[in-house]
Design a protein around this motif. Structure first.
Motif, PDB file in Angstrom:
ATOM      1  N   MET A 165       0.834  -1.195   0.000  1.00 28.56           N
ATOM      2  CA  MET A 165       0.000   0.000   0.000  1.00 28.56           C
ATOM      3  C   MET A 165       0.873   1.250   0.000  1.00 28.56           C
ATOM      4  N   SER A 166       0.266   2.392  -0.253  1.00 30.21           N
ATOM      5  CA  SER A 166       0.966   3.660  -0.081  1.00 30.21           C
ATOM      6  C   SER A 166       0.980   4.016   1.404  1.00 30.21           C
ATOM      7  N   GLY A 208       3.668  -5.212  10.275  1.00 33.40           N
ATOM      8  CA  GLY A 208       5.074  -5.588  10.140  1.00 33.40           C
ATOM      9  C   GLY A 208       5.516  -6.555  11.219  1.00 33.40           C
ATOM     10  N   ARG A 209       6.611  -7.229  10.962  1.00 32.47           N
ATOM     11  CA  ARG A 209       7.190  -8.165  11.927  1.00 32.47           C
ATOM     12  C   ARG A 209       8.417  -7.523  12.549  1.00 32.47           C
ATOM     13  N   LEU A 210       8.396  -7.383  13.867  1.00 27.78           N
ATOM     14  CA  LEU A 210       9.473  -6.696  14.562  1.00 27.78           C
ATOM     15  C   LEU A 210      10.523  -7.685  15.055  1.00 27.78           C
ATOM     16  N   VAL A 218       5.847   2.968   9.556  1.00 22.06           N
ATOM     17  CA  VAL A 218       4.784   2.982   8.557  1.00 22.06           C
ATOM     18  C   VAL A 218       5.276   2.370   7.247  1.00 22.06           C
ATOM     19  N   ALA A 219       6.493   2.717   6.848  1.00 24.49           N
ATOM     20  CA  ALA A 219       7.033   2.241   5.568  1.00 24.49           C
ATOM     21  C   ALA A 219       7.080   0.715   5.514  1.00 24.49           C
ATOM     22  N   LYS A 220       7.548   0.086   6.600  1.00 22.66           N
ATOM     23  CA  LYS A 220       7.618  -1.381   6.610  1.00 22.66           C
ATOM     24  C   LYS A 220       6.234  -2.002   6.644  1.00 22.66           C
ATOM     25  N   ALA A 221       5.320  -1.384   7.363  1.00 19.85           N
ATOM     26  CA  ALA A 221       3.978  -1.937   7.483  1.00 19.85           C
ATOM     27  C   ALA A 221       3.256  -1.962   6.134  1.00 19.85           C
ATOM     28  N   VAL A 222       3.383  -0.892   5.344  1.00 23.73           N
ATOM     29  CA  VAL A 222       2.660  -0.844   4.066  1.00 23.73           C
ATOM     30  C   VAL A 222       3.387  -1.628   2.980  1.00 23.73           C
ATOM     31  N   GLU A 223       4.692  -1.836   3.164  1.00 28.09           N
ATOM     32  CA  GLU A 223       5.461  -2.609   2.179  1.00 28.09           C
ATOM     33  C   GLU A 223       5.058  -4.073   2.184  1.00 28.09           C
ATOM     34  N   PHE A 231       1.660 -12.064  18.976  1.00 29.61           N
ATOM     35  CA  PHE A 231       2.114 -11.877  20.348  1.00 29.61           C
ATOM     36  C   PHE A 231       1.864 -10.437  20.798  1.00 29.61           C
ATOM     37  N   PRO A 232       1.013 -10.240  21.804  1.00 26.01           N
ATOM     38  CA  PRO A 232       0.704  -8.884  22.254  1.00 26.01           C
ATOM     39  C   PRO A 232       1.927  -8.075  22.665  1.00 26.01           C
ATOM     40  N   ARG A 233       3.000  -8.739  23.120  1.00 26.94           N
ATOM     41  CA  ARG A 233       4.175  -7.985  23.566  1.00 26.94           C
ATOM     42  C   ARG A 233       4.859  -7.263  22.412  1.00 26.94           C
ATOM     43  N   THR A 234       4.608  -7.700  21.177  1.00 24.28           N
ATOM     44  CA  THR A 234       5.193  -7.018  20.018  1.00 24.28           C
ATOM     45  C   THR A 234       4.106  -6.339  19.183  1.00 24.28           C
ATOM     46  N   ASN A 235       3.028  -5.951  19.821  1.00 25.26           N
ATOM     47  CA  ASN A 235       1.906  -5.307  19.137  1.00 25.26           C
ATOM     48  C   ASN A 235       2.363  -3.990  18.498  1.00 25.26           C
ATOM     49  N   PRO A 236       2.363  -3.900  17.154  1.00 25.47           N
ATOM     50  CA  PRO A 236       2.839  -2.672  16.506  1.00 25.47           C
ATOM     51  C   PRO A 236       1.868  -1.507  16.657  1.00 25.47           C
TER      52      PRO A 236
END
Length: 306
Positions: A165-166, A208-210, A218-223, A231-236
């Protein structure tokens, strides 16, 4: 039928009966997951749906069991059943087998409102890039004719919509994702008629995966919207900018579904109800977003069911 399939059928029957009892249309998307000796994404698994493996074929064990349960629980309900989801290698290697499965399912007179379709990933629809080194599926003229026949036989075509996505999502992103998806059919010498309904068999953004010590962006999430976490501990979505992105994504999705600006009409869309992909927080409320829940509920109330 052996004890295990009978037990699974009974669970399905109860679930379908409960859905039908509420007057809700039934949509089914079968998947295979690699939990045994084969540990591979379903899009790369090479199998014929009519060939028995350890005594069972995919058509009998999975699709047949689903159809049996539907016949018993909801024969007159509006039912849309995909032959598979994200299993492009199998679909493109054995299109004539899947056409036979379609004929078998349509021959069940009890399922009066059954619609059948195929569903594939947003990219690599024919299982491209298998890490085992298996050759990409290249359709012969005969296989291409069979695959086109399968498309024509079906009532709908679905896609797992995780296209990039953009950074400020709009309905145009969903139009572009559909066009890229349909472009892959064209590259294979195939055509999906524009009057054939589409489904977003899965749709969502995972954030995204952390990795250790990594911050969400944002850039990684839309890519790569298919990347996320259970896992809630890594909730973006605890990050303000990511939370805003997520709300904008679902706002754009709902606007797209309302206005239908693409060449293909999307007749149904289903969120992936797991972890960070699920803003409703089904089973994991840590990932829920009340604003998105309210927006989806408002949209759904305005939609006329089949």
């Amino acid at each position: 039928m052996d004890a295990v399939p009978l037990k699974k059928k009974e669970k399905l029957r109860r679930g379908f009966a409960r859905i039908e009892g509420h007057g809700i249309a039934i949509y089914v998307l079968p998947h295979i997951d690699a939990g045994g000796k084969v540990k591979q994404w379903r899009n790369w698994v090479n199998f014929d749906p009519l060939e028995p493996y350890s005594g069972y074929s995919y058509a009998d064990l999975l699709l047949g069991t689903i159809a049996d349960a539907l016949e018993e629980a909801a024969p007159n309900a509006h039912i849309e059943l995909a032959l598979s989801g994200e299993m492009g290698t199998s679909l493109f290697r054995y299109p004539e087998s899947y056409r036979k499965v379609v004929r078998q399912l349509r021959a069940r007179p009890q399922l009066t409102e059954l619609k059948l379709g195929i569903s594939l990933n947003h990219s690599g629809i024919a299982g491209r890039g298998n890490p085992t080194g298996a050759n990409d599926v290249l359709l012969s003229d005969a296989k291409r004719e069979q695959m086109q026949g399968l498309i024509n036989d079906c009532d709908f075509v679905g896609m797992s919509f995780y296209a990039p996505m953009s950074t400020s999502p709009t309905p145009a992103d969903f139009v572009r994702g559909i066009d890229r998806f349909m472009g892959e059919f064209k590259q294979c010498g195939l055509a999906v008629p524009t009057d054939k309904p589409m489904q977003f068999s899965e749709v969502g953004i995972g954030g995204g995966r952390l990795r250790r010590g990594e911050r969400p962006t944002v850039a990684k999430a839309v890519e790569s919207p298919w990347e996320g976490t259970a896992f809630p501990r890594t909730n973006p979505w605890r990050d303000d900018s990511l939370r805003d992105l997520r709300r904008q994504y679902y706002g754009a999705l709902l606007q797209f579904l309302t206005t239908q600006p693409a060449r293909y009409r999307v007749s149904a869309a289903f969120g992936w109800s797991m972890g960070s992909w699920d803003p409703i927080g089904f089973g994991q409320p840590e990932f829920a977003d009340s604003d998105i829940i309210a927006a989806i509920a408002k949209h759904n109330r305005a939609v006329q069911t089949p």
